[in-house]
Each structure stands twice: as structure tokens, then as C-alpha cells.
Write an enzyme that holds these catalytic residues in place. Structure first.
Site, PDB file in Angstrom:
ATOM      1  N   ASP A 205      -5.280   0.524  -4.486  1.00 42.41           N
ATOM      2  CA  ASP A 205      -3.843   0.330  -4.673  1.00 42.41           C
ATOM      3  C   ASP A 205      -3.511  -1.047  -5.248  1.00 42.41           C
ATOM      4  O   ASP A 205      -2.582  -1.224  -6.011  1.00 42.41           O
ATOM      5  CB  ASP A 205      -3.098   0.577  -3.348  1.00 42.41           C
ATOM      6  CG  ASP A 205      -3.811  -0.044  -2.144  1.00 42.41           C
ATOM      7  OD1 ASP A 205      -4.821  -0.767  -2.317  1.00 42.41           O
ATOM      8  OD2 ASP A 205      -3.356   0.207  -1.009  1.00 42.41           O
TER       9      ASP A 205
ATOM     10  N   SER B 234       0.817  -1.222   0.000  1.00 40.42           N
ATOM     11  CA  SER B 234       0.000   0.000   0.000  1.00 40.42           C
ATOM     12  C   SER B 234       0.846   1.264   0.000  1.00 40.42           C
ATOM     13  O   SER B 234       0.379   2.313  -0.442  1.00 40.42           O
ATOM     14  CB  SER B 234      -0.937   0.013   1.206  1.00 40.42           C
ATOM     15  OG  SER B 234      -1.832  -1.064   1.112  1.00 40.42           O
TER      16      SER B 234
ATOM     17  N   THR C 204      -1.291   4.418   3.313  1.00 44.52           N
ATOM     18  CA  THR C 204      -2.029   5.138   2.267  1.00 44.52           C
ATOM     19  C   THR C 204      -2.112   6.642   2.548  1.00 44.52           C
ATOM     20  O   THR C 204      -1.593   7.438   1.748  1.00 44.52           O
ATOM     21  CB  THR C 204      -3.420   4.516   2.053  1.00 44.52           C
ATOM     22  OG1 THR C 204      -3.270   3.109   1.886  1.00 44.52           O
ATOM     23  CG2 THR C 204      -4.117   5.111   0.843  1.00 44.52           C
TER      24      THR C 204
ATOM     25  N   ASP D  57      -8.875  -3.952   2.719  1.00 43.59           N
ATOM     26  CA  ASP D  57      -7.590  -4.676   2.672  1.00 43.59           C
ATOM     27  C   ASP D  57      -7.415  -5.614   3.868  1.00 43.59           C
ATOM     28  O   ASP D  57      -7.015  -6.762   3.709  1.00 43.59           O
ATOM     29  CB  ASP D  57      -6.456  -3.659   2.641  1.00 43.59           C
ATOM     30  CG  ASP D  57      -5.083  -4.298   2.712  1.00 43.59           C
ATOM     31  OD1 ASP D  57      -4.734  -5.051   1.783  1.00 43.59           O
ATOM     32  OD2 ASP D  57      -4.354  -4.042   3.692  1.00 43.59           O
TER      33      ASP D  57
HETATM   34 MG    MG Z   1      -4.311   1.741   3.276  1.00 43.09          MG
HETATM   35 ZN    ZN Z   2      -2.619  -5.004   2.666  1.00 41.55          ZN
END
Ligand code: MG
Ligand code: ZN
Length: 369
Positions: A308, A93, A146, A266
Site C-alpha cells: 500500500d 493503509s 487492509t 508496516d
Molecule cells: Mg495492513
Molecule cells: Zn502503517
């Protein structure tokens, strides 16, 4: 009808200008977007929404468990990005977000730095230099890979305290996320919340406490470390309201750049948890709906939604007797799949096609005033 006319004209111009080149060389997609960028109307506001780990199957799962509909269906332009990082076929990420934030392919773990660990200017910093207000909203800590990649420059994503310290110099007007401990319980004994208050920030315990008429710089660090998941009880109003308040407070009449992350799609992917993926995906899509509602009313806001990378190697193989999804996973990590991009608003036509993740930065930069 009146509103559609410039878009139609642009589309025709784009087709005429780009057709001779289409497919003739590898850079055709790049040539197309730069040709379009010279004629495209530029938005006053850019909202980049990142669903961390949100591949096509995560989107599909959310859709199937939400009466077969997501707000993502409202987006007129859809593209695909290539996500590999500079040192790995499968990005993390940090490298993924740095590709979006700074337009460079870098190594996994890098926060706003290039492969030689040199800081690279981010879209947030460039926008701020040009007079835009800037904001960051996440359902992770604000120092997580991120959001960090938009305001910090550090060689490793694990350096949470150094990343937090970068906020003191960053041209950020609003941030909402977890990670309070990285600002207040530090090895260097510094209290960065106090420092940020001294530089004009007003802090709110919870994003729900932020008044809609709040003036000046605003922050909410609503969890000590990582905010909890939807399944563990995070309010499904939190990301929606944090995003709406960010839009209100950055000034819905002024120029701004805002990044909103649905961070935990995620994490549920890493946990190979279909139910969790669905809950986080629907939470993110509800936020997309709220942002889109603002953008439609406003008419001068570009909304880009992407991810991502995909997480889990997730696939849907059926449903059980109670109608719950049966998911299968090929990994507890990330995968190297192409990732979808959805765009709405002025300049959105630039986001169709297949291109590198770094082109998200290039396109956003070309659309800054
Ligand atoms: Mg993230
Ligand atoms: Zn991840």
C-alpha cells in the site's frame, strides 16, 4: 517451451498494438493495459498479496539478510504504483487498500467507501457475484484496514466492531486473522462468531488446526486483538500454512479470489526496527514462495504482490561488525514513494509499467471471468 508460446505471442501482439501510442499521452499506460486485456488469457484464480509498508528498501533488507535472495526474484513482470490518496500525498493503509479493493482514490481512514462515504463494490464482492470463492488471510486482525477494505464499508478504520459486523453480510468463504474480541466482546453484546457459525462457518482456534479436506466456509480468529510479531514469537509457519490451507480449502480446481497480507512489515517500520522489518519481510517472502509454488504447478493462477505504501522512510546505510543491517529512518509514519508490483501467471504482463494504485483493481477486474 510449449507453455511459453502464448506469452511470446501476446508480447509481440502487445508491442505491435501499443507502440504507436507509447509515451504520446498521459493515458498511454492505461491504453496499453486495456489493449492487452482483450487478448490476455484469463486466470481461474487471482491471489493478491499485500506487504503492508513494503517499499523497495524493506524488500532489499529482507533479501540481504536472506542470503541475497527472495522469492520475489521469480516474478517475470514488475511495475510501480503511485500511492497518494484523495486527501493526502501520503496514503494510509485504509485508503491504500480501498484503492486496490475498489478502484477508487479515497480519504485516509476510509474502508471500502468513496470520498463521499458511499460504499463502493470491491473486487472480492464482484468476484463472488461471478461465482468465485473468496478468502482473506492476514497477520493483523481481520478488521484491520487492509483486509477490512475488501469486505467492509465503513467511514473510519477505527470502527472495528462495525467492520466485524459487516462480515455477516460479506460474501467471504474463508478468513484467517486476529481480532476475535471485535466479534465476541462487543458493545452491542452480540456474539458474531455464533452468528457466523449459524450461517455455515466452521471456526478453528488456530490456522494450524484447519484440516486440508475441510468443507464449507472456514474461519480462524487466532488472536484476541492483534497477532504478535515474528520477533515476539509468532510462528514463521503461521502465514505460510494459513495461506496454503486457504488455497486448498477455496478449491485449487475452482475459481477463487484470495487476498493475503503480510501485515506487520508496516508495524516494524513504524517502530523503526530494522531487525523486525527483516523478520516480517522474510516471513512474507516465504509465503510468497509457497503461493508461487502452487501457481507454477497450477498454471492458471495469477499472483500479484504489492504494497500500500512504504513505512519509515527506511534506508540501508551499512552493516555492523556482526553483519546486521544498519538502517536509518526519516519518519515513524508512512512515505509517498512509488511502490513495486510483482506479477506471475496469466495476465501478469498487464502489471508492468507505472500506474495509479487504483489500476490494480481495474486490471484484476478485467481479468475476472
Ligand atoms: Mg495492513
Ligand atoms: Zn502503517
Amino acid at each position: 517451451m510449449k507453455k511459453n508460446f502464448p506469452f511470446l505471442l501476446l508480447f509481440i501482439l502487445g508491442v505491435v498494438a501499443c507502440n504507436p501510442k507509447a509515451g504520446s499521452e498521459p493515458s498511454a499506460a492505461g491504453a496499453q493495459s486495456s489493449a492487452l486485456s482483450e487478448t490476455a488469457p484469463k486466470p481461474d484464480r487471482i491471489i493478491l498479496m499485500i506487504g503492508d509498508g513494503m517499499g523497495l528498501t524493506q524488500i532489499t533488507a529482507g533479501m540481504l539478510m536472506n542470503d541475497n535472495y527472495l522469492n520475489l526474484e521469480e516474478f517475470p513482470y514488475i511495475g510501480l504504483i503511485k500511492t497518494r490518496s484523495s486527501d493526502n500525498l501520503v496514503t494510509d493503509s485504509a485508503a491504500g487498500a480501498t484503492a486496490f479493493s475498489a478502484g477508487v482514490k479515497t480519504y485516509n481512514g476510509a474502508i471500502g467507501v468513496d470520498p463521499d462515504k458511499n460504499p463502493v463494490p470491491t473486487i472480492l464482492e464482484i468476484a463472488a457475484e461471478r461465482g468465485y470463492s473468496t478468502g482473506l488471510v492476514a497477520t493483523s486482525s481481520i478488521t484491520h484496514a487492509t483486509p477490512a477494505s475488501f469486505f467492509a464499508h465503513q467511514p473510519s478504520r477505527s470502527m472495528n466492531e462495525a467492520i466485524a459486523k459487516d462480515m455477516l453480510q460479506a460474501p467471504v468463504d474463508l478468513f484467517i486473522g486476529g481480532g476475535k474480541d471485535f466479534f465476541t466482546k462487543r458493545e452491542d453484546q452480540a456474539n458474531l462468531v455464533d452468528s457466523l457459525k449459524n450461517s455455515g462457518f466452521t471456526f478453528y482456534e488456530s490456522p494450524f488446526d484447519i484440516p486440508s479436506n475441510a468443507q464449507g466456509k472456514i474461519a480462524s480468529l487466532y488472536a484476541d486483538k492483534q497477532p504478535i510479531s515474528i520477533l515476539d514469537g509468532r510462528s514463521d509457519e503461521l502465514l505460510v500454512q494459513a495461506s496454503q490451507k486457504a488455497i486448498e480449502n477455496l478449491g485449487s480446481k475452482d475459481q477463487f479470489f484470495l487476498m493475503i497480507e503480510g501485515s506487520q512489515i508496516d508495524w516494524e517500520g513504524h517502530g523503526n526496527n530494522s531487525e523486525g522489518i527483516v523478520a516480517e519481510m522474510i516471513d512474507f517472502d516465504n509465503t510468497i514462495g509457497a503461493v508461487l509454488e502452487f501457481a507454477k504447478e497450477d498454471g492458471n493462477t495469477l499472483v500479484i504482490v504489492t504494497a500500500d505504501h512504504e513505512t519509515g522512510g527506511y534506508s540501508i546505510v551499512g552493516e555492523d561488525e556482526e553483519g546486521r543491517l544498519e538502517g536509518r529512518f526519516t519518519t515513524g509514519g508512512h512515505t509517498g514513494d512509488l511502490i513495486p508490483v510483482f506479477a506471475y501467471g496469466p495476465g501478469s504482463e498487464m502489471f508492468s509499467g507505472i500506474y495509479e494504485n487504483t489500476a490494480i483493481f481495474d486490471k484484476m477486474k478485467s481479468l475476472l471471468k
